[in-house]
Design a protein around this motif. Structure first.
Motif, PDB file in Angstrom:
ATOM      1  N   PRO A   1      10.902   1.874   5.564  1.00 17.49           N
ATOM      2  CA  PRO A   1      12.169   1.369   6.109  1.00 17.49           C
ATOM      3  C   PRO A   1      13.337   2.332   5.860  1.00 17.49           C
ATOM      4  CG  PRO A   1      11.016  -0.391   4.998  1.00 17.49           C
ATOM      5  CD  PRO A   1      10.276   0.889   4.681  1.00 17.49           C
ATOM      6  N   CYS A   2      13.317   3.017   4.737  1.00 18.45           N
ATOM      7  CA  CYS A   2      14.372   3.990   4.439  1.00 18.45           C
ATOM      8  C   CYS A   2      14.222   5.228   5.323  1.00 18.45           C
ATOM      9  CB  CYS A   2      14.328   4.385   2.971  1.00 18.45           C
ATOM     10  SG  CYS A   2      14.545   2.984   1.851  1.00 18.45           S
ATOM     11  N   ARG A   3      12.995   5.649   5.535  1.00 15.36           N
ATOM     12  CA  ARG A   3      12.741   6.812   6.401  1.00 15.36           C
ATOM     13  C   ARG A   3      13.148   6.522   7.840  1.00 15.36           C
ATOM     14  NH1 ARG A   3       9.309  10.513   4.072  1.00 15.36           N
ATOM     15  NH2 ARG A   3       8.587   9.876   2.023  1.00 15.36           N
ATOM     16  N   GLU A   4      13.007   5.278   8.265  1.00 22.87           N
ATOM     17  CA  GLU A   4      13.271   4.905   9.654  1.00 22.87           C
ATOM     18  C   GLU A   4      14.732   4.540   9.926  1.00 22.87           C
ATOM     19  OE1 GLU A   4      10.441   1.752  10.083  1.00 22.87           O
ATOM     20  OE2 GLU A   4       8.744   3.132   9.978  1.00 22.87           O
ATOM     21  N   PHE A   5      15.520   4.350   8.877  1.00 21.81           N
ATOM     22  CA  PHE A   5      16.917   3.956   9.050  1.00 21.81           C
ATOM     23  C   PHE A   5      17.693   5.090   9.714  1.00 21.81           C
ATOM     24  CE2 PHE A   5      21.232   2.836   7.942  1.00 21.81           C
ATOM     25  CZ  PHE A   5      21.215   1.461   8.053  1.00 21.81           C
ATOM     26  N   GLU A   6      18.479   4.752  10.742  1.00 21.55           N
ATOM     27  CA  GLU A   6      19.189   5.767  11.509  1.00 21.55           C
ATOM     28  C   GLU A   6      20.677   5.796  11.189  1.00 21.55           C
ATOM     29  OE1 GLU A   6      18.373   5.960  15.708  1.00 21.55           O
ATOM     30  OE2 GLU A   6      16.432   4.973  15.390  1.00 21.55           O
TER      31      GLU A   6
ATOM     32  N   SER B   1       0.827  -1.217   0.000  1.00 22.15           N
ATOM     33  CA  SER B   1       0.000   0.000   0.000  1.00 22.15           C
ATOM     34  C   SER B   1       0.854   1.258   0.000  1.00 22.15           C
ATOM     35  CB  SER B   1      -0.948   0.008   1.206  1.00 22.15           C
ATOM     36  OG  SER B   1      -0.216   0.059   2.418  1.00 22.15           O
ATOM     37  N   ASP B   2       2.148   1.129   0.274  1.00 21.19           N
ATOM     38  CA  ASP B   2       3.056   2.276   0.209  1.00 21.19           C
ATOM     39  C   ASP B   2       3.529   2.514  -1.223  1.00 21.19           C
ATOM     40  OD1 ASP B   2       4.219   4.392   1.546  1.00 21.19           O
ATOM     41  OD2 ASP B   2       5.997   3.284   2.154  1.00 21.19           O
ATOM     42  N   GLY B   3       3.205   1.598  -2.130  1.00 19.81           N
ATOM     43  CA  GLY B   3       3.582   1.736  -3.532  1.00 19.81           C
ATOM     44  C   GLY B   3       2.556   2.529  -4.323  1.00 19.81           C
ATOM     45  N   GLU B   4       3.025   3.198  -5.328  1.00 25.63           N
ATOM     46  CA  GLU B   4       2.185   4.057  -6.163  1.00 25.63           C
ATOM     47  C   GLU B   4       0.988   3.318  -6.771  1.00 25.63           C
ATOM     48  OE1 GLU B   4       3.707   7.594  -8.813  1.00 25.63           O
ATOM     49  OE2 GLU B   4       3.909   5.688  -9.890  1.00 25.63           O
ATOM     50  N   ALA B   5       1.173   2.044  -7.103  1.00 22.69           N
ATOM     51  CA  ALA B   5       0.090   1.268  -7.719  1.00 22.69           C
ATOM     52  C   ALA B   5      -1.125   1.159  -6.802  1.00 22.69           C
ATOM     53  CB  ALA B   5       0.580  -0.133  -8.097  1.00 22.69           C
ATOM     54  N   GLN B   6      -0.888   1.279  -5.487  1.00 21.76           N
ATOM     55  CA  GLN B   6      -1.994   1.194  -4.533  1.00 21.76           C
ATOM     56  C   GLN B   6      -2.248   2.531  -3.836  1.00 21.76           C
ATOM     57  OE1 GLN B   6      -2.227  -2.184  -1.928  1.00 21.76           O
ATOM     58  NE2 GLN B   6      -1.212  -3.523  -3.390  1.00 21.76           N
ATOM     59  N   GLY B   7      -1.807   3.609  -4.461  1.00 28.75           N
ATOM     60  CA  GLY B   7      -2.069   4.932  -3.913  1.00 28.75           C
ATOM     61  C   GLY B   7      -1.003   5.470  -2.979  1.00 28.75           C
ATOM     62  N   GLY B   8       0.104   4.753  -2.826  1.00 29.09           N
ATOM     63  CA  GLY B   8       1.194   5.197  -1.958  1.00 29.09           C
ATOM     64  C   GLY B   8       2.177   6.097  -2.678  1.00 29.09           C
ATOM     65  N   ARG B   9       3.308   6.311  -2.060  1.00 27.90           N
ATOM     66  CA  ARG B   9       4.266   7.287  -2.574  1.00 27.90           C
ATOM     67  C   ARG B   9       5.431   6.705  -3.368  1.00 27.90           C
ATOM     68  NH1 ARG B   9       4.677   7.685   3.208  1.00 27.90           N
ATOM     69  NH2 ARG B   9       6.323   6.316   3.889  1.00 27.90           N
ATOM     70  N   VAL B  10       5.775   5.418  -3.187  1.00 27.67           N
ATOM     71  CA  VAL B  10       6.937   4.850  -3.868  1.00 27.67           C
ATOM     72  C   VAL B  10       6.594   4.652  -5.353  1.00 27.67           C
ATOM     73  CG1 VAL B  10       8.589   2.948  -3.938  1.00 27.67           C
ATOM     74  CG2 VAL B  10       7.634   3.681  -1.741  1.00 27.67           C
ATOM     75  N   PRO B  11       7.372   5.285  -6.252  1.00 34.55           N
ATOM     76  CA  PRO B  11       7.056   5.229  -7.684  1.00 34.55           C
ATOM     77  C   PRO B  11       7.062   3.820  -8.272  1.00 34.55           C
ATOM     78  CG  PRO B  11       8.655   6.960  -7.231  1.00 34.55           C
ATOM     79  CD  PRO B  11       8.527   6.140  -5.978  1.00 34.55           C
ATOM     80  N   GLU B  12       6.085   3.583  -9.142  1.00 33.59           N
ATOM     81  CA  GLU B  12       6.035   2.304  -9.871  1.00 33.59           C
ATOM     82  C   GLU B  12       7.315   2.147 -10.673  1.00 33.59           C
ATOM     83  OE1 GLU B  12       2.494   0.754 -11.835  1.00 33.59           O
ATOM     84  OE2 GLU B  12       1.459   2.546 -11.092  1.00 33.59           O
ATOM     85  N   GLY B  13       7.697   0.905 -10.882  1.00 33.61           N
ATOM     86  CA  GLY B  13       8.909   0.606 -11.628  1.00 33.61           C
ATOM     87  C   GLY B  13      10.144   0.486 -10.751  1.00 33.61           C
TER      88      GLY B  13
ATOM     89  N   GLN C   1      29.856  10.412  -3.025  1.00 37.68           N
ATOM     90  CA  GLN C   1      28.698  11.309  -3.107  1.00 37.68           C
ATOM     91  C   GLN C   1      27.538  10.519  -3.700  1.00 37.68           C
ATOM     92  OE1 GLN C   1      29.255  14.965  -5.238  1.00 37.68           O
ATOM     93  NE2 GLN C   1      27.215  15.682  -4.745  1.00 37.68           N
ATOM     94  N   VAL C   2      26.441  10.473  -2.960  1.00 35.27           N
ATOM     95  CA  VAL C   2      25.266   9.737  -3.398  1.00 35.27           C
ATOM     96  C   VAL C   2      24.011  10.566  -3.175  1.00 35.27           C
ATOM     97  CG1 VAL C   2      26.270   7.450  -2.947  1.00 35.27           C
ATOM     98  CG2 VAL C   2      24.975   8.604  -1.161  1.00 35.27           C
ATOM     99  N   SER C   3      22.949  10.125  -3.828  1.00 38.90           N
ATOM    100  CA  SER C   3      21.637  10.721  -3.582  1.00 38.90           C
ATOM    101  C   SER C   3      20.574   9.693  -3.929  1.00 38.90           C
ATOM    102  CB  SER C   3      21.430  11.994  -4.409  1.00 38.90           C
ATOM    103  OG  SER C   3      21.397  11.687  -5.785  1.00 38.90           O
ATOM    104  N   CYS C   4      19.423   9.865  -3.321  1.00 40.12           N
ATOM    105  CA  CYS C   4      18.259   9.044  -3.616  1.00 40.12           C
ATOM    106  C   CYS C   4      17.341   9.887  -4.483  1.00 40.12           C
ATOM    107  CB  CYS C   4      17.557   8.652  -2.309  1.00 40.12           C
ATOM    108  SG  CYS C   4      15.977   7.813  -2.576  1.00 40.12           S
ATOM    109  N   PHE C   5      17.103   9.433  -5.704  1.00 42.19           N
ATOM    110  CA  PHE C   5      16.295  10.271  -6.573  1.00 42.19           C
ATOM    111  C   PHE C   5      14.804  10.196  -6.270  1.00 42.19           C
ATOM    112  CE2 PHE C   5      16.380   6.532  -9.379  1.00 42.19           C
ATOM    113  CZ  PHE C   5      15.096   6.498  -9.862  1.00 42.19           C
ATOM    114  N   ILE C   6      14.417   9.378  -5.289  1.00 44.09           N
ATOM    115  CA  ILE C   6      13.026   9.376  -4.815  1.00 44.09           C
ATOM    116  C   ILE C   6      12.974   9.688  -3.321  1.00 44.09           C
ATOM    117  CG2 ILE C   6      12.223   7.788  -6.615  1.00 44.09           C
ATOM    118  CD1 ILE C   6      12.073   5.660  -4.212  1.00 44.09           C
ATOM    119  N   TYR C   7      13.904  10.495  -2.841  1.00 42.21           N
ATOM    120  CA  TYR C   7      14.028  10.744  -1.410  1.00 42.21           C
ATOM    121  C   TYR C   7      12.689  11.095  -0.755  1.00 42.21           C
ATOM    122  CZ  TYR C   7      15.854  12.398   3.009  1.00 42.21           C
ATOM    123  OH  TYR C   7      16.100  12.560   4.351  1.00 42.21           O
ATOM    124  N   ASP C   8      11.923  11.979  -1.335  1.00 38.41           N
ATOM    125  CA  ASP C   8      10.641  12.377  -0.741  1.00 38.41           C
ATOM    126  C   ASP C   8       9.585  11.280  -0.833  1.00 38.41           C
ATOM    127  OD1 ASP C   8      11.611  14.846   0.015  1.00 38.41           O
ATOM    128  OD2 ASP C   8      10.942  15.830  -1.827  1.00 38.41           O
TER     129      ASP C   8
END
Length: 102
Positions: free
Chosen positions: A78-83, A22-34, A66-73
């Motif tokens: 699990p990624c948001r909670e990682f410390e 449900s956190d995936g875009e296919a079910q209305g969540g934020r994580v982009p499909e693909g 140097q890194v970045s997450c291109f879907i950070y938002d």
């Protein structure tokens, strides 16, 4: 201790990232499909994180430089909670030959 995630990225190339579909875009969540696969009604997984040499498909750049997450938002919980600086963080850094910050 100060760990710079934008210089590290070791966690994104060390662990399997599972979350509820449900956190995936296919079910209305934020994580982009693909960028994830729905494995069953309870588990979705970020692509690349279950490979023999894991590396999330949303990660850009060189580990430890140097890194970045291109879907950070839109990243999953699990990624948001990682410390940064946690035992899991330090384990990932060691796996990639990165020093612990003093």
């Amino acid at each position: 201790m100060d760990y710079s995630c934008v210089e590290c990225g070791a966690c994104c190339a060390s662990f399997r990232v599972d979350f509820h579909p449900s956190d995936g875009e296919a079910q209305g969540g934020r994580v982009p499909e693909g960028l994830y696969d729905e494995l069953n009604v309870s588990i979705a997984r970020m692509r690349g994180t279950d490979d023999a040499q894991p590396r999330c498909r949303a990660l850009r750049g060189r580990i430890g430089e140097q890194v970045s997450c291109f879907i950070y938002d839109e990243r999953p919980d699990p990624c948001r909670e990682f410390e940064a600086g946690s035992e899991a963080c330090l384990r990932a850094r060691r796996r990639h030959g990165l020093a612990e910050v003093a």
